[in-house]
Design an enzyme around this catalytic site. Structure first.
Site, PDB file in Angstrom:
ATOM      1  CG  ASN A   9     -33.739   3.767   9.376  1.00 41.85           C
ATOM      2  OD1 ASN A   9     -34.123   3.952  10.695  1.00 41.85           O
ATOM      3  ND2 ASN A   9     -34.263   2.586   9.211  1.00 41.85           N
ATOM      4  CE  LYS A  11     -31.375   0.493   9.275  1.00 39.27           C
ATOM      5  NZ  LYS A  11     -30.887  -0.804   8.692  1.00 39.27           N
ATOM      6  CG  HIS A  96     -37.142  -0.960   8.527  1.00 33.21           C
ATOM      7  ND1 HIS A  96     -36.328  -2.014   8.835  1.00 33.21           N
ATOM      8  CD2 HIS A  96     -36.282  -0.117   7.581  1.00 33.21           C
ATOM      9  CE1 HIS A  96     -34.934  -1.853   8.263  1.00 33.21           C
ATOM     10  NE2 HIS A  96     -34.936  -0.534   7.509  1.00 33.21           N
ATOM     11  CD  GLU A  98     -33.080  -3.026  10.457  1.00 31.89           C
ATOM     12  OE1 GLU A  98     -33.381  -2.222  11.022  1.00 31.89           O
ATOM     13  OE2 GLU A  98     -32.268  -2.893   9.424  1.00 31.89           O
ATOM     14  CD  GLU A 168     -35.205   0.089   3.658  1.00 32.27           C
ATOM     15  OE1 GLU A 168     -34.178   1.069   3.415  1.00 32.27           O
ATOM     16  OE2 GLU A 168     -35.681  -0.395   4.398  1.00 32.27           O
ATOM     17  N   GLY A 174     -27.681  -3.330   5.193  1.00 27.15           N
ATOM     18  CA  GLY A 174     -26.470  -3.801   6.280  1.00 27.15           C
ATOM     19  C   GLY A 174     -25.526  -4.634   5.667  1.00 27.15           C
ATOM     20  CB  SER A 214     -25.987  -1.714   0.969  1.00 32.54           C
ATOM     21  OG  SER A 214     -25.833  -2.837   1.884  1.00 32.54           O
TER      22      SER A 214
HETATM   23  P1  13P Z   1     -28.423   0.137   5.268  1.00 34.35           P
HETATM   24  O1  13P Z   1     -28.303   1.337   4.153  1.00 34.35           O
HETATM   25  O2  13P Z   1     -27.269   0.096   6.335  1.00 34.35           O
HETATM   26  O3  13P Z   1     -28.099  -1.163   4.164  1.00 34.35           O
HETATM   27  O4  13P Z   1     -29.845   0.050   5.736  1.00 34.35           O
HETATM   28  C1  13P Z   1     -30.570   0.264   4.926  1.00 34.35           C
HETATM   29  C2  13P Z   1     -31.935   0.489   5.696  1.00 34.35           C
HETATM   30  O5  13P Z   1     -32.612  -0.477   6.296  1.00 34.35           O
HETATM   31  C3  13P Z   1     -32.788   1.806   5.687  1.00 34.35           C
HETATM   32  O6  13P Z   1     -33.930   1.861   6.191  1.00 34.35           O
END
Ligand code: 13P
Length: 251
Positions: A9, A11, A96, A98, A168, A174, A214
């Site tokens: 992803n 982002k 997601h 976010e 997740e 992150g 992560s």
């Molecule tokens: P990170 O791997 O940066 O923690 O992000 C995970 C994520 O949100 C994937 O959709």
């Protein structure tokens, strides 16, 4: 035996030329490898069309990071399922954290998007996961149960084959603090049992459940060795071809 799926992803990262660069590096590297998993990349909308051309006839499959559930109309800034299909997407990330926390998406919005994606021939990567407060309160299972049952309202058993679930935990996204393989495995078993209760044990047995939060080259192998972790949804570490490759190779 479920085949593992590693998805990236991106982002809100990579403009068009950066995207071309990353995809070329990745497809070249994958060409030289005997991969034991499926690989999906989800670049930003602005790079999808070019990405589709670059991944054609490679091992990489293409996904988007979001879509709207209406077919067309006055929805400024939104992208439809048909638009994603028309540029060559096979997958779409939905729900997601976010999107849920920053953009206010509810379980019922996520459900509408999942149903539209399925009826349009897109495969949803359906994200669920609890916040730190929820984990500390001991309500992780309750939260993911609500997300799964509401997100999958009116989805049929047959359609479940098209869906990837991505667990997740928000506190792991992150932050550099991944869920331990045991913590992730526990929730994955809970989710798989839940899928079994709703759709039957044969569906549960086949269900792909990825872990995200992560995932890095140095923890991927441990996480992916858990029986119920069927792949990874990778954020930060997928933005560099070498680190994404090293996660792919750890399968
Ligand atoms: P990170 O791997 O940066 O923690 O992000 C995970 C994520 O949100 C994937 O959709």
């Amino acid at each position: 035996m479920r085949r593992k799926v590693i998805a990236g992803n991106w982002k809100m990262h990579k403009d068009l030329s950066e995207s071309q660069n990353l995809i070329s590096k990745l497809t070249n590297a994958l060409n030289k490898e005997e991969t034991k998993c499926d690989v999906i990349i989800c670049p930003p909308f602005t790079s999808l069309s070019e990405a589709a051309a670059l991944v054609k006839n490679t091992k990489v499959k293409l996904g988007a990071q979001n879509m709207y559930f209406e077919d067309k109309g006055a929805f400024t800034g939104e992208i439809s399922a048909a638009m994603l299909k028309s540029v060559g997407c096979e997958y779409v990330i939905l729900g997601h954290s976010e999107r849920r926390t920053i953009f206010g998406e509810s379980d019922s919005t996520v459900n509408k998007k999942i149903k539209k994606a399925l009826s349009s021939g897109l495969r949803p990567i359906f994200c669920i996961g609890e916040s730190l407060v929820e984990r500390e309160k001991g309500i992780t299972n309750e939260v993911v149960k609500r997300q799964v049952t509401e997100g999958l309202q009116q989805v049929s058993k047959g359609e479940m084959e098209k869906i990837i679930i991505a667990y997740e935990p928000i506190w792991a996204i992150g932050t550099g603090v991944n869920a331990t393989p045991q913590q992730a495995q526990e929730v994955h078993v809970f989710v798989r049992n839940l899928i079994g209760e709703i759709f039957g044990s044969d569906t549960a047995e086949k269900q792909i459940i990825q872990y995200g939060g992560s995932v890095k080259p140095d923890n991927a192998a441990d996480l992916l060795s858990q029986t119920d972790i069927d792949g990874a949804l990778v954020g930060g570490a997928c933005l560099d071809a070498d680190s994404f490759m090293s996660i792919i190779k750890s399968v």
